[in-house]
Design a protein around this motif. Structure first.
Motif, short mmCIF file in Angstrom:
data_model
loop_
_atom_site.label_atom_id
_atom_site.label_comp_id
_atom_site.label_asym_id
_atom_site.label_seq_id
_atom_site.Cartn_x
_atom_site.Cartn_y
_atom_site.Cartn_z
N GLN A 1 18.56 -36.04 12.23
CA GLN A 1 17.65 -36.81 11.39
C GLN A 1 18.20 -38.19 11.04
N GLY A 2 19.37 -38.49 11.56
CA GLY A 2 19.95 -39.80 11.31
C GLY A 2 20.81 -39.88 10.07
N ARG A 3 21.02 -38.74 9.39
CA ARG A 3 21.89 -38.76 8.22
C ARG A 3 23.32 -39.06 8.66
N GLU A 4 24.01 -39.87 7.90
CA GLU A 4 25.39 -40.20 8.23
C GLU A 4 26.34 -39.47 7.30
N GLY A 5 27.51 -39.18 7.83
CA GLY A 5 28.49 -38.47 7.02
C GLY A 5 29.87 -38.55 7.65
N LEU A 6 30.74 -37.69 7.18
CA LEU A 6 32.11 -37.67 7.64
C LEU A 6 32.47 -36.24 8.03
N ALA A 7 33.02 -36.07 9.23
CA ALA A 7 33.52 -34.77 9.68
C ALA A 7 35.05 -34.83 9.72
N THR A 8 35.68 -33.80 9.18
CA THR A 8 37.13 -33.71 9.19
C THR A 8 37.52 -32.37 9.83
N LEU A 9 38.37 -32.44 10.83
CA LEU A 9 38.85 -31.23 11.51
C LEU A 9 40.35 -31.11 11.28
N ILE A 10 40.76 -29.95 10.76
CA ILE A 10 42.17 -29.69 10.49
C ILE A 10 42.65 -28.58 11.42
N ASN A 11 43.61 -28.92 12.27
CA ASN A 11 44.30 -27.90 13.05
C ASN A 11 45.43 -27.39 12.15
N ILE A 12 45.31 -26.17 11.67
CA ILE A 12 46.17 -25.71 10.58
C ILE A 12 47.62 -25.55 11.03
N ASN A 13 47.83 -25.12 12.26
CA ASN A 13 49.18 -25.07 12.83
C ASN A 13 49.06 -25.39 14.31
N PRO A 14 49.27 -26.64 14.71
CA PRO A 14 49.10 -27.04 16.11
C PRO A 14 49.99 -26.26 17.08
N GLY A 15 51.15 -25.78 16.60
CA GLY A 15 52.01 -25.01 17.48
C GLY A 15 51.37 -23.71 17.93
N VAL A 16 50.48 -23.17 17.12
CA VAL A 16 49.77 -21.94 17.44
C VAL A 16 48.37 -22.24 17.95
#
Length: 616
Positions: free
Chosen positions: A85-100
């Motif tokens: 619908q054209g709404r703008e926002g912010l997405a945040t992705l957290i890799n909690i433990n990149p080693g795993v």
């Protein structure tokens, strides 16, 4: 309600053994149930009127950190996003433990005055798949696997996004991106009625823990005890029974010479084995489970172990009384060349708040728990093996103590690190920090399984630990090559300092489960044992008898807390067998279909499971 709960306890425990071989004194149990019922009803009334000031769940109490802030290795990435619908926002992705590389937290904030949305995602193939946000694709995630690149539209479809539909499904694991990801959804974990009763007493009723302890120690002592019955090996099939070829099966127990070759008659063993008539197994030998290569069964009693072992380390191991010395022990071993070990939290246990066992002076009143967190939100514990692994699962068994008992009240460990609460990790995520001095099972990212007493310097392993579970102090600390004997832990015979649980007058004998590692040349075996009645000293003697390199206590007191099941598949059919037949009562059935615990429905308790290794 109380009457119904107590009635179930009576029924479930009477089914443990057949009438011709009762495992407990029924008159004592009936008396215990009457006392438990009266106490339970009385405490219900008291709890309804009880309204103390300054409760720990006061909404004014501040929480200094979240489960995400507890993770030292997390990596965070954010991009500007758009909806359809054209709404703008912010997405945040957290890799909690990149080693795993297994668990991720996705946060979507469309800046419209509504709370941000948070989703706990699981990578179904963490060894090869990479998840990321890409500013050139503002509608979802990007999954890369080798040279392949996939885009997953997760929030770019309105009015109900893919993520919202997955959450509304109610499935503990909702597939996304053609099964490349799971959304983990909250689930209600199964509890037996005895757990409902005891949890209510412990959580809601002042003094409830004492009621549970008194009833358990007074009326249910030795409720599951089986006396070991042996006989001479019949000549008709003596040649068929063997301890197995070196390098293919675990090492047999070192026995008193006069016990060698005797058979154990058990009517309660629930796992079929090869090379043996039903219910008759040579004492201390290992037998491969039928149609389950790499899984082995053995039966033993502490008083049948070699005398030189029973006399060793008298300052560490207490003398055994007759009841525990004669009690039957069920052993199962897993070939670690064939299987991978996993660990999962239950939907409720173990918790991350303060343990009731920790001394008040060791608790920081400004913190909701020893690690600064009081819950695991926004992460989700499902109490269930994920669908991708379910087809390869060959066994599952209950984990360790609940948080209520998972800390020290006395001894040196009670005065360190807020009472030395037992630590645990799942898929590389620290839920409770691993504490020095505690017995630890852990699995590295390369799937190697090990056990040790944790030290501060071992924290260097944290980036590559996939699973870990602590539970008290060790029963066996090492194997001495000079004496060819396992070394018992220094606190095996010390009730308070070892936090072994049991009654305060040192009556430690009860049903207990333990885990151990045995090394035979280049072969490594994971041993799980259920002692039908034992103190930690009896456990030490048995694990010494099998030459364990390390051993520790898991849970105790009942079949549901020492539960282990193995699975055998034939086509589309799943066959479930239990180490002790009475453990089947914890499972479920629906519309004529049998449903095993941990594999078929969410459970409130943490657990371990073994997976068949995939072909390279």
């Amino acid at each position: 309600m109380g009457g119904k709960i107590i009635y179930f306890v009576c029924i479930s425990r009477r089914k443990v053994s057949p009438a011709e071989d009762p495992p407990f004194d029924s008159s004592r149990v009936r008396l215990g149930l009457v006392v438990f019922s009266l106490a339970f009803i009385t405490m219900l009334i008291i709890s309804a009127l009880w309204n103390p000031e300054g409760r720990a769940d006061d909404p004014g109490v501040s929480i200094p950190k979240t489960i995400i802030e507890l993770q030292p290795f997390r990596q965070t990435n954010s991009i500007q996003i758009k909806s359809a619908q054209g709404r703008e926002g912010l997405a945040t992705l957290i890799n909690i433990n990149p080693g795993v590389n297994a668990w991720f937290l996705l946060n979507l904030d469309f800046h419209e005055g509504t709370p941000a949305e948070e989703y706990h995602l699981q990578n179904t193939n963490p060894e090869t798949q990479k998840l990321s946000l890409d500013a050139d694709y503002p509608y979802g995630l990007v999954v890369e696997e080798g040279v392949n690149r996939y885009t997953c539209n997760l929030w770019g479809v309105e009015p109900r996004t893919v993520l919202k539909r997955a959450r509304a499904s109610g499935a503990a694991y909702a597939p996304l991106c053609e099964g490349r990801l799971y959304l983990r959804n909250p689930a209600k974990g199964h509890r037996t009625r005895i757990e409902m009763a005891t949890d209510f007493l412990r959580d809601e009723v002042p003094g409830g823990e004492k009621i549970v302890t008194i009833v358990r120690d007074t009326f249910f002592a030795d409720a599951y005890r089986e006396k070991t019955k042996t006989a001479e090996t019949p000549k008709t099939y003596a040649k068929e029974l063997s301890p197995g070829k070196p390098g293919t099966v675990p090492a047999s127990a070192l026995l008193d010479q006069k016990e060698a070759g005797r058979i154990v008659v058990s009517t309660h063993l629930g796992i079929e084995v090869l090379e043996s008539p039903p219910h008759e197994i040579v004492l201390g030998n290992w037998y491969e489970a039928k149609d389950n290569p790499g899984i082995f069964i053995s039966l033993i009693a502490a008083n049948r172990i070699a005398p030189e072992i029973l006399r060793s380390y008298p300052k560490r191991v207490a003398n055994l009384d007759r009841l525990e010395a004669e009690a039957l022990v069920y052993m199962i071993a897993f070939d670690l060349d064939r299987f991978n070990l996993g660990f999962a939290l239950g939907t409720e246990h173990p918790r991350v708040d303060w343990s009731d066992h920790a001394r008040e002076q060791m608790k920081d009143p400004s913190l909701p728990g020893p690690d600064g967190i009081g819950n695991i939100v926004p992460l989700v514990s499902t109490g269930l093996i994920n669908p991708k692994d379910a087809g390869r699962t060959v066994a599952a068994f209950t984990g360790g103590f609940k948080r209520a008992h998972g800390a020290f009240r006395s001894g040196d460990l009670a005065l360190k690190n807020h009472g030395s609460h037992y630590g645990f990790m799942e898929n590389g995520v620290i839920f409770s920090k691993l504490q020095p001095g505690l017995a630890t099972i852990y699995v590295l990212n390369d799937r190697r399984v090990d056990m040790k007493t944790w030290e501060d310097e071992d924290n260097r392993l944290l980036p590559s630990i996939r699973y870990a579970r602590q539970n008290g102090v060790p029963i066996i600390t090492d194997f001495d090559p000079a004496s060819q004997m396992s070394v018992p832990g220094p606190l095996v015979s010390r009730w308070g300092e070892g936090n072994w649980s049991g009654s305060e007058d040192n009556k430690l004998r009860t049903m207990r489960a333990g885990a151990a590692l045995q090394e035979r040349g280049e072969k490594r075996f994971f041993l799980y044992a259920v002692f039908t009645s034992a103190t930690p000293s009896a456990m030490a003697r048995v694990f010494q008898g099998y030459g364990a390199r390390y051993a520790m206590l898991l849970d105790m007191n009942a079949l549901e807390h020492t539960y282990l099941s193995v699975y055998r598949r034939q086509g589309s059919r799943l066959y479930v067998q239990h180490l002790i037949q009475g453990m089947s009562e914890v499972d479920k059935s629906s519309k004529g279909e049998y449903i095993p615990r941990f594999l078929g429905f969410p459970d409130n308790r943490d657990f371990f499971y073994f997976l068949q290794k995939e072909a390279p």
